[in-house]
Design an enzyme around this catalytic site. Structure first.
Site, short mmCIF file in Angstrom:
data_model
loop_
_atom_site.label_atom_id
_atom_site.label_comp_id
_atom_site.label_asym_id
_atom_site.label_seq_id
_atom_site.Cartn_x
_atom_site.Cartn_y
_atom_site.Cartn_z
N LYS A 178 10.32 -4.60 -10.36
CA LYS A 178 11.18 -4.49 -9.19
C LYS A 178 10.38 -4.83 -7.94
O LYS A 178 9.61 -4.01 -7.44
CB LYS A 178 11.74 -3.07 -9.08
CG LYS A 178 12.59 -2.82 -7.84
CD LYS A 178 13.02 -1.36 -7.76
CE LYS A 178 13.66 -1.03 -6.43
NZ LYS A 178 12.75 -1.16 -5.28
N GLU A 252 -1.74 1.88 -6.36
CA GLU A 252 -2.50 1.17 -5.32
C GLU A 252 -1.78 1.43 -4.01
O GLU A 252 -0.69 0.92 -3.78
CB GLU A 252 -2.56 -0.33 -5.66
CG GLU A 252 -3.67 -1.06 -4.92
CD GLU A 252 -3.28 -1.44 -3.52
OE1 GLU A 252 -3.59 -0.66 -2.57
OE2 GLU A 252 -2.69 -2.51 -3.34
N CYS A 287 -3.45 -3.80 2.70
CA CYS A 287 -3.91 -2.47 2.32
C CYS A 287 -5.42 -2.31 2.43
O CYS A 287 -5.91 -1.22 2.71
CB CYS A 287 -3.45 -2.15 0.90
SG CYS A 287 -3.98 -3.38 -0.33
N GLU A 388 -2.85 4.17 8.94
CA GLU A 388 -2.69 2.71 8.89
C GLU A 388 -1.78 2.23 10.02
O GLU A 388 -0.66 2.72 10.16
CB GLU A 388 -2.07 2.29 7.56
CG GLU A 388 -2.99 2.39 6.36
CD GLU A 388 -2.33 1.85 5.10
OE1 GLU A 388 -2.77 0.81 4.60
OE2 GLU A 388 -1.37 2.48 4.62
#
Length: 491
Positions: A178, A252, A287, A388
């Protein structure tokens, strides 16, 4: 942007569907924000069908000769290479990735696909004992897990597909994947190329879907493992479901990576890398990017001046323009979140903004464009240094010695990557041991080479992608032990 959006389908094996039980998603043009496509969404119904198709061919795919799987993946790599320009355009249409970065992403995906093609016929077990040594014959056999669920996020979907799907297929698994509905175009072409390459019907299903579809993949009892790329909030929900099913997973989950810059490095090269990886690459939406630059006091002012000069050369605009280095961020909500972080840092006096710090103006004012932003003298404990940003921004902090640098670098819940800019080999080895990260990258070392394991610690997740460790995530090793038939109760 002249390229028009392609039709997106739900790929259930080789069947392509134009609609799904999850409704549709209105995909917005990354520059104009006009609706450019209606994306069909799968729901739980399509997940159930995809799993049934995978279950029907699972044993045949497991028993397929490794050389045949190898050849299929090598053909896929060839096709990805042939469609490099088109895939780069799809990345631009998906979420505003610039053409240069998009083309590099295709090259990376090709490398991962070829790497795991190479593993197909090299998976072996071990001889553990013999009759003479231990009185029994024991060996281990690598076996595919079965059906695996793969859920990927929106930044760099093609690379994520190559990292996860290709490794899972190489190991002999069937895959239900997905991708994010907000970046559907590159995954659409990837699915078509997998079929052309010869991936058998039912072995691979790829479709954007609703949250319900994602939950159905995670909770389905015949889906034996989950590999997820995304954020910690969604990861916690997936992990709760996996815990109930006692189902393993790979996570992750991003990072707030620090780069330690020492006076003995090539300062100009380090500054150029810092700007590209934080401002130019995916407009900072990556990331493992070195978004915290920790700079030794002796070169701090010089390094900041170089950053400022380099950032000023980075053109912002339409990602289809080959001269543009910085495209838009993914959507309006992301732009609002980023500028909100900037505003709070300014209000709190937590940092100085030498460049940027707001939305782009002029002809770009109506889009989701953020000015390339240089933030200096940042408070290491403030949100701007801890969370982040996921936008075209670099945060710079000063340190005076190695201990201080390590303390600042490790002052984070994340632990995906760390970077060192130094030509002192002893220092590099010393610091590599002390930095809390899944990988340490020195003087321009690339984070996601297919032959090196990639993955984090802390809230950056667990598990590996890349190297033998990456394919081992999609295998289990069965032990076989043969005795000599000795009686339980000797006479």
């Amino acid at each position: 942007m002249a390229t028009t959006a392609p039709s997106v389908h739900l790929h259930l094996g080789h069947e392509q569907r134009e609609s799904g039980s999850g409704g549709s998603h209105a995909h917005l043009h990354p520059v104009s924000q006009a609706v450019q496509a209606d994306i069909p969404l799968a729901g739980a119904k399509e997940v159930e069908e995809a799993v049934a198709r995978a279950e029907a061919v699972r044993e045949a795919w497991r028993c397929t000769r490794p050389e045949q799987r190898r050849d299929i993946l090598n053909r896929l790599a060839d096709l990805l290479e042939e469609h490099k320009a088109e895939l780069a355009q799809m990345a631009a249409l998906d979420g505003g990735t610039t053409l240069m970065v998009g083309e590099r992403g295709v090259e990376t995906a090709v490398g991962w696909t070829r790497y795991y093609a190479g593993w197909c016929d090299k998976l072996t077990g071990d001889l553990l004992s013999t009759f003479d040594s231990r009185g029994e014959f024991s060996y281990s056999v690598p076996e595919p897990i079965g059906i695996v669920g793969i859920i990927i996020t929106w930044n760099g979907p093609l690379i994520s597909l190559a990292m996860k799907v290709c490794a899972a297929l190489a190991a002999g698994n069937c895959v239900i994947c997905k991708p994010a509905e907000i970046t559907p175009f590159a995954p659409e072409l990837f699915a078509q190329l997998c079929k052309q390459a010869g991936v058998p019907d039912g072995v691979l299903s790829i479709f954007p879907g609703t949250a319900e579809a994602g939950e159905a993949i995670v909770r389905h009892k015949k889906v034996r493992k989950i590999s997820f790329t995304g954020g910690p909030i969604t990861a916690r929900k997936i992990l709760e479901a996996c815990a109930q099913e006692i189902k393993p997973s790979v996570m992750e989950l991003g990072g707030k990576s620090a780069s330690l810059v020492f006076p003995d490095c090539d300062i100009q090269a380090a500054a150029e890398r810092a700007v590209f990886w934080t401002v130019g690459c995916l407009s900072g939406q990556g990331c493992a990017l070195p978004t915290r630059q920790l700079v030794h006091a002796d070169i701090y002012d010089d390094f900041v001046a170089r950053l400022q000069a380099i950032i000023g050369q980075f053109k912002v605009g339409d990602p289809m323009d080959p001269t543009v280095m910085v495209g838009p961020v993914i959507n309006r909500a992301a732009a609002d979140r980023i500028t909100g972080m900037f505003d709070r840092a300014k209000a709190d006096g937590a940092a100085k903004f030498l460049l940027g710090g707001s939305r782009a103006g002029g002809a770009l004012a109506e889009g989701n464009f953020i000015e390339p932003t240089l933030i200096v003298d940042a408070d290491p404990d403030h949100e701007i240094s801890q969370v982040e940003i996921f936008g075209p921004a670099v945060v710079v902090m000063k340190f005076h010695d190695e201990d201080e640098a390590v303390a600042i670098a490790n002052n984070s819940e994340y632990g995906l990557a760390a970077y060192i800019q130094s030509n002192d080999l002893q220092r590099v080895h010393r610091l590599s041991e002390r930095l809390h990260a899944g990988g340490v990258y020195v003087n321009g070392g690339f984070q996601i080479n297919p032959h090196t394991p990639f993955g984090g610690v802390g809230i950056s997740g667990f598990g590996k992608e890349g190297g033998k460790a990456g394919i081992d995530e999609f295998l289990h090793y069965k032990t076989v032990t043969i005795g000599v038939g000795a009686p339980i109760f000797p006479k």
